[in-house]
Design a protein around this motif. Structure first.
Motif, mmCIF file in Angstrom:
data_model
loop_
_atom_site.group_PDB
_atom_site.id
_atom_site.type_symbol
_atom_site.label_atom_id
_atom_site.label_comp_id
_atom_site.label_asym_id
_atom_site.label_seq_id
_atom_site.Cartn_x
_atom_site.Cartn_y
_atom_site.Cartn_z
ATOM 1 N N ALA A 56 4.912 48.368 29.372
ATOM 2 C CA ALA A 56 4.933 49.618 28.605
ATOM 3 C C ALA A 56 3.906 50.601 29.149
ATOM 4 C CB ALA A 56 4.665 49.338 27.124
ATOM 5 N N VAL A 57 2.723 50.091 29.498
ATOM 6 C CA VAL A 57 1.679 50.956 30.070
ATOM 7 C C VAL A 57 2.146 51.523 31.404
ATOM 8 C CG1 VAL A 57 -0.639 50.947 31.074
ATOM 9 C CG2 VAL A 57 -0.246 49.867 28.858
ATOM 10 N N VAL A 58 2.727 50.679 32.229
ATOM 11 C CA VAL A 58 3.216 51.127 33.534
ATOM 12 C C VAL A 58 4.308 52.180 33.362
ATOM 13 C CG1 VAL A 58 4.506 50.386 35.588
ATOM 14 C CG2 VAL A 58 2.578 49.031 34.769
ATOM 15 N N THR A 59 5.224 51.964 32.432
ATOM 16 C CA THR A 59 6.299 52.922 32.181
ATOM 17 C C THR A 59 5.736 54.258 31.707
ATOM 18 O OG1 THR A 59 7.794 51.121 31.593
ATOM 19 C CG2 THR A 59 8.406 53.330 30.865
ATOM 20 N N ARG A 60 4.779 54.212 30.806
ATOM 21 C CA ARG A 60 4.173 55.447 30.292
ATOM 22 C C ARG A 60 3.456 56.211 31.400
ATOM 23 N NH1 ARG A 60 -0.633 56.062 26.021
ATOM 24 N NH2 ARG A 60 -0.467 58.292 25.738
ATOM 25 N N GLN A 61 2.721 55.479 32.216
ATOM 26 C CA GLN A 61 2.009 56.132 33.317
ATOM 27 C C GLN A 61 2.991 56.743 34.314
ATOM 28 O OE1 GLN A 61 -1.053 56.884 33.627
ATOM 29 N NE2 GLN A 61 -1.827 55.745 31.881
ATOM 30 N N GLN A 62 4.106 56.051 34.565
ATOM 31 C CA GLN A 62 5.105 56.585 35.491
ATOM 32 C C GLN A 62 5.722 57.862 34.933
ATOM 33 O OE1 GLN A 62 5.723 55.350 38.613
ATOM 34 N NE2 GLN A 62 6.844 57.250 38.830
ATOM 35 N N GLN A 63 5.973 57.891 33.627
ATOM 36 C CA GLN A 63 6.511 59.095 32.995
ATOM 37 C C GLN A 63 5.524 60.253 33.095
ATOM 38 O OE1 GLN A 63 7.317 57.633 29.063
ATOM 39 N NE2 GLN A 63 9.386 56.954 29.564
ATOM 40 N N ARG A 64 4.250 59.965 32.897
ATOM 41 C CA ARG A 64 3.228 61.017 33.026
ATOM 42 C C ARG A 64 3.158 61.534 34.455
ATOM 43 N NH1 ARG A 64 -2.163 59.100 30.040
ATOM 44 N NH2 ARG A 64 -2.180 61.006 28.828
ATOM 45 N N LEU A 65 3.242 60.621 35.411
ATOM 46 C CA LEU A 65 3.218 61.040 36.819
ATOM 47 C C LEU A 65 4.432 61.900 37.155
ATOM 48 C CD1 LEU A 65 2.016 57.814 38.644
ATOM 49 C CD2 LEU A 65 0.805 59.978 38.494
ATOM 50 N N ASP A 66 5.595 61.491 36.649
ATOM 51 C CA ASP A 66 6.808 62.259 36.923
ATOM 52 C C ASP A 66 6.730 63.662 36.342
ATOM 53 O OD1 ASP A 66 7.871 60.112 38.280
ATOM 54 O OD2 ASP A 66 9.118 59.427 36.602
ATOM 55 N N SER A 67 6.246 63.782 35.098
ATOM 56 C CA SER A 67 6.146 65.118 34.494
ATOM 57 C C SER A 67 5.101 65.960 35.222
ATOM 58 C CB SER A 67 5.824 65.020 33.002
ATOM 59 O OG SER A 67 4.497 64.568 32.804
ATOM 60 N N GLY A 68 3.999 65.347 35.623
ATOM 61 C CA GLY A 68 2.982 66.075 36.388
ATOM 62 C C GLY A 68 3.518 66.500 37.738
ATOM 63 N N SER A 69 4.324 65.645 38.344
ATOM 64 C CA SER A 69 4.913 65.966 39.636
ATOM 65 C C SER A 69 5.853 67.157 39.522
ATOM 66 C CB SER A 69 5.665 64.748 40.173
ATOM 67 O OG SER A 69 6.297 65.057 41.389
ATOM 68 N N LYS A 70 6.637 67.206 38.445
ATOM 69 C CA LYS A 70 7.552 68.337 38.237
ATOM 70 C C LYS A 70 6.773 69.630 38.041
ATOM 71 C CE LYS A 70 11.203 65.502 36.247
ATOM 72 N NZ LYS A 70 11.892 65.108 35.022
ATOM 73 N N GLU A 71 5.679 69.546 37.269
ATOM 74 C CA GLU A 71 4.850 70.734 37.049
ATOM 75 C C GLU A 71 4.224 71.200 38.355
ATOM 76 O OE1 GLU A 71 2.030 69.638 34.053
ATOM 77 O OE2 GLU A 71 3.575 69.343 32.534
ATOM 78 N N ASN A 72 3.743 70.253 39.150
ATOM 79 C CA ASN A 72 3.132 70.611 40.430
ATOM 80 C C ASN A 72 4.153 71.214 41.383
ATOM 81 O OD1 ASN A 72 0.610 69.762 39.649
ATOM 82 N ND2 ASN A 72 0.800 67.747 40.563
#
Length: 104
Positions: A30-46
């Motif tokens: 669950a932690v890994v999934t949450r972190q991956q989602q945060r990375l993906d959203s940050g990547s889209k913003e970047n």
């Protein structure tokens, strides 16, 4: 018999710990999934931010190039017109016309 008892206790311990280990594994996933989602959203913003920056930089570069070409054209005209008049006067002088007036 002692060996069978030890094996039974070990199986009992592993089975009881399997629930804890499974829960820990699920929590880790669950932690890994949450972190991956945060990375993906940050990547889209970047990516959006970088795209805007590239577009802005390209527009600025085109404006600067056009301005540079315009200034270069105007300066070349300022220099070449008097030189053309000077060449024309030199041509008249070459043909023997000494009444030449070169205006700035």
């Amino acid at each position: 018999m002692a060996r069978a008892t030890a094996g039974a206790k070990l199986n009992e311990y592993l089975n009881s710990e399997k629930g804890v280990i499974g829960a820990m594994t699920d929590a880790g996933k669950a932690v890994v999934t949450r972190q991956q989602q945060r990375l993906d959203s940050g990547s889209k913003e970047n990516t959006a931010s970088v795209s805007k920056t590239v577009l802005f930089s390209t527009v600025i570069a085109v404006v600067v190039l056009l301005l540079g070409f315009t200034i270069t054209f105007l300066i070349s005209r300022i220099i070449s017109r008097p030189l053309g008049k000077l060449a024309e006067a030199a041509e008249k002088l070459l043909n023997g016309d000494v009444n030449i007036t070169v205006v700035r």
